[in-house]
Design an enzyme around this catalytic site. Structure first.
Site, PDB file in Angstrom:
ATOM      1  N   GLU A  60       0.823  -1.218   0.000  1.00  0.00           N
ATOM      2  CA  GLU A  60       0.000   0.000   0.000  1.00  0.00           C
ATOM      3  C   GLU A  60       0.858   1.269   0.000  1.00  0.00           C
ATOM      4  OE1 GLU A  60      -0.537  -2.652   1.902  1.00  0.00           O
ATOM      5  OE2 GLU A  60      -2.456  -3.372   1.135  1.00  0.00           O
ATOM      6  N   HIS A 129     -11.326  -6.332   7.871  1.00  0.00           N
ATOM      7  CA  HIS A 129     -12.080  -6.053   6.638  1.00  0.00           C
ATOM      8  C   HIS A 129     -13.326  -5.253   6.985  1.00  0.00           C
ATOM      9  CE1 HIS A 129      -9.621  -9.576   5.646  1.00  0.00           C
ATOM     10  NE2 HIS A 129      -9.678  -9.190   4.389  1.00  0.00           N
TER      11      HIS A 129
END
Lengths: 324, 383
Positions: A60, A129
């Site tokens: 990321e 998540h």
């Protein structure tokens, strides 16, 4: 008019802007060949090629760091972070670099770009998540923070984001990615940032929410009887810039406020909303401001529906506030 | 030791690091063992300019360190002994190439036209500071020279440089990106992420590690178990090279080669410029606390001083003379004096600059906050 879900609306906005502006590029994990794990970039690599829709290595900080370099150089990158929970390796790049580039360079090096990321719980995703990190970004000067709740807004707001001169955090409510469906005009249209939407007008109290929580609030109204208290429901859509006028006007009218978000309560965006109302509309208040939020815990797996604001919790908060 | 064998049972091993590539000896002569074809064809004029800009870094550093010591300047970072890493690379690039600096490469900005006046105003954070008094001293930005804004967190510029290189590739330009960092910055994630992306994309990016041996008090041996910084490029699928960081000719030669590779679509290169931080990390640092006795190699490295070495080389070429050197010193000193004199007349940035450039247009809430501030008397500086 076609009926889209949020994913299709996002895809439509990206496709339209990529056709129009050759400088728009998409990068992220699995966004190219696969079209994204949620399929939001489906078909884009086929249409625009591998130079404009890039599958990146799994990192990321690299996705955001390289996107910043692309933005500085003159491209208009759209970086996808697969889940907002995984954005933290890029936190330094977002907070210390992206947000400050224009300012620290005396306006010489702006880095306009969009970071798209699905956020929020209710999908059986556990800690990693399900998180809602919007307050962390709203607390960082230099970023705009946008959260749509429905396909129409998602398309119009994303098109605005793609043309905005500032970095935009575009948080997509994955719990209603497919469930929220609605008519979406073909072709381009934009929705200005900083304009909240009054979803339901009312006189009894003001309910402030955004993203997936709007749908839970509406369920409270429609199925749990909360509508009898005549709430005015406001979908903020844009946390930064914030539409303080719409919020304060409603509060001055109703004198009562319930704030709903799924991020944890302490230092959540609701705290900012509460402070704003206390600073600017205290004497209009007839009841304490109430926040219905996630708990101050990590996001749980099995008991996630207890963690998340439910129609029942929201209904009780509305009733208590209305009757106070 | 297990003597059994099987296909694939081979442990990969890195070879030892070679000595850094050098063209000049410590006395400024081209080394006898170097193929003359490797010596870059630097014109007399360019050679003098390289020398002049290296000298400028030296003189400017000396002056501002003194100003810091006398309390006139809040903070400073000098480049003593590392000036060749600025100018050898600067010479080998085109002006359209992008530079993502760390905080110790002012020479490349000078080469590209950054004036001592802008440099000085940045240090003082005044109304004419190009970055409007928003950053500590030495955090320069020079857009006209494609010298990107400096930030303090180390290594963040590495993936950014790769992104700019990738953007040039996408937009069909043959610009390269050059990114500077120290050997300590080969440790954080951004270094590895950046090199990995660059390798995958064959990005036209040149990584220049100024290995000066010290990250504040931490010696290079604490940063890595690898045989060199240059070795790390191998894991990311592109070449690494070690070069004498005090030899401006060697740096120019390897940078020219790396830039040619990048422009030809052959991808990135990692250059490890081996040098030594002879001075303190910054004006806030005191190396005498942690770098004592044999640990302090400053005297050894002073003999390899890049400015002296290149000066001797240019003198041997018959180009540099004491008279020219004196002219340069006088010109630089005069420019610096003028910049410092101007500083006395320039006030702080206006208050409105507090809310400018946060966004393209100030948000309403920022205007509100500024108005609150303007309604009150100015707060006195506490430092």
């Amino acid at each position: 008019m076609p009926v889209y879900n949020i994913i299709q609306a996002v895809n439509d906005a990206l496709r339209l802007e990529m056709r129009k502006n050759p400088r728009v590029v998409v990068l992220g994990e699995d966004v190219g060949r696969f079209g994204g794990v949620f399929r939001a970039t489906t078909g884009l690599q086929e249409e625009f090629g591998k130079d404009r829709v890039m599958d990146t290595p799994l990192a990321e900080a690299g996705i955001i760091g390289t996107a910043i370099g692309m933005a500085l150089y003159g491209l208009r990158p759209v970086a996808e972070i697969q889940f907002a929970d995984f954005i933290f390796p890029a936190f330094d790049q977002i907070v210390n670099e992206l947000a400050k580039f224009r300012y620290r360079s005396g306006g010489e090096y702006p880095a306009p770009m969009v970071i798209r990321t699905p956020y929020g719980g209710g999908i059986r995703g556990g800690h990693y998540h399900s998180q809602s990190p919007e307050a962390l970004f709203a607390h960082t000067a230099g970023l705009k923070v946008i959260i749509p709740s429905n396909p129409y807004d998602a398309k119009g707001l994303l098109l605005t984001a793609l043309r905005d001169e500032d970095p935009v955090m575009f948080l997509e409510p994955k719990r209603v990615y497919r469930a929220a469906r609605g008519e979406v005009p073909e072709g381009e249209y934009t929705i200005p940032f900083g304009q909240a939407k009054i979803v339901r007008e009312g006189q009894g109290l003001t309910v402030l929410c955004y993203g997936a929580m709007l749908h839970v609030v509406m369920e409270a109204l429609e199925k749990q009887g909360a509508a009898e208290f005549d709430p005015e429901v406001i979908d903020l859509r844009s946390l930064v810039p914030l539409d303080t006028e719409t919020i304060l006007e409603s509060v001055r009218k109703t004198g009562r406020v319930v704030i709903v978000h799924e991020a944890q309560k302490t230092c959540g965006f609701g705290a900012e909303l509460s402070a704003l109302i206390a600073e600017k509309a205290l004497l209009h208040l007839e009841a304490p401001i109430v926040r219905v939020c996630g708990l101050d815990t990590p996001f749980p797996y099995t008991l996630e529906m207890e963690y998340l604001p439910s129609p029942e919790r929201i209904t009780k908060a509305i009733a208590d506030t209305a009757r106070f | 030791m297990n003597q059994a064998t099987a296909p694939g049972l081979t442990i990969l091993e890195a070879g030892d690091a070679p000595p850094p590539f050098a063209i000049l000896d410590d006395d400024g002569a081209v080394r006898a063992d170097v193929d003359p074809a490797l010596v870059p064809k630097i014109s007399d004029a360019d050679g003098l300019r390289i020398y002049r800009e290296m000298l400028k870094v030296r003189l400017v550093d000396d002056r501002f360190m003194k100003l810091q010591r006398t309390g006139r300047l809040g903070f400073y970072m000098q480049s003593l002994g590392e000036e060749a890493t600025h100018l050898g690379v600067a010479y080998a690039l085109r002006q359209s190439d992008w530079v993502f600096p760390s905080y110790r490469e002012p020479g490349i900005a000078f080469w590209r036209g950054y004036t001592l006046r802008d440099f000085t105003n940045q240090l003082f954070g005044n109304a004419e500071d190009p970055v409007k008094g928003r950053q500590m001293p030495v955090h320069h930005t020079f857009r006209a020279g494609n010298f990107v804004s400096i930030s303090s967190p180390v290594g963040t510029q590495i993936p950014q440089a790769v992104g700019a290189a990738r953007a040039a590739q996408i937009m069909g330009k043959d610009d390269v990106s050059v990114v500077y960092f120290g050997e300590g910055t080969a440790s954080p994630g951004d270094f590895h992420v950046g090199l990995n992306f660059a390798g995958v994309w064959k990005a036209p990016c040149i990584f220049v590690c100024r290995n000066n041996g010290w990250a504040i008090s931490t010696p290079a041996t604490v940063q890595t178990a690898a045989k060199s910084i240059a070795h790390k490029a191998l894991a990311y699928g592109f070449p690494g090279i070690r070069v004498d960081g005090n030899d401006v000719l060697a740096l120019a030669a390897v940078t020219l080669q790396a830039a040619a590779r990048a422009r030809a679509g052959e991808g990135p290169t990692l250059i490890e410029a081996c040098t030594y931080r002879r001075a303190a990390h910054s004006s806030s640092d005191d190396p005498s606390v942690y770098r004592k006795g044999d640990l302090d190699e400053s005297a050894i490295w002073e003999k390899r001083d890049p400015l002296n070495r290149f000066g001797k080389y240019m003198t041997k070429r018959g180009v540099l003379t004491p008279a020219i050197e004196q002219i340069y010193r006088d010109e630089i000193t005069a420019e610096l004096q003028a910049a410092l004199a101007a500083v006395e007349t320039i006030g702080p940035p206006p208050l409105v600059s507090l809310i400018e450039d946060v966004y393209a247009q100030p948000l309403p809430i920022l205007k509100e906050q500024l108005a609150e501030l303007l309604a009150l008397p100015r707060q006195k500086l506490s430092h």
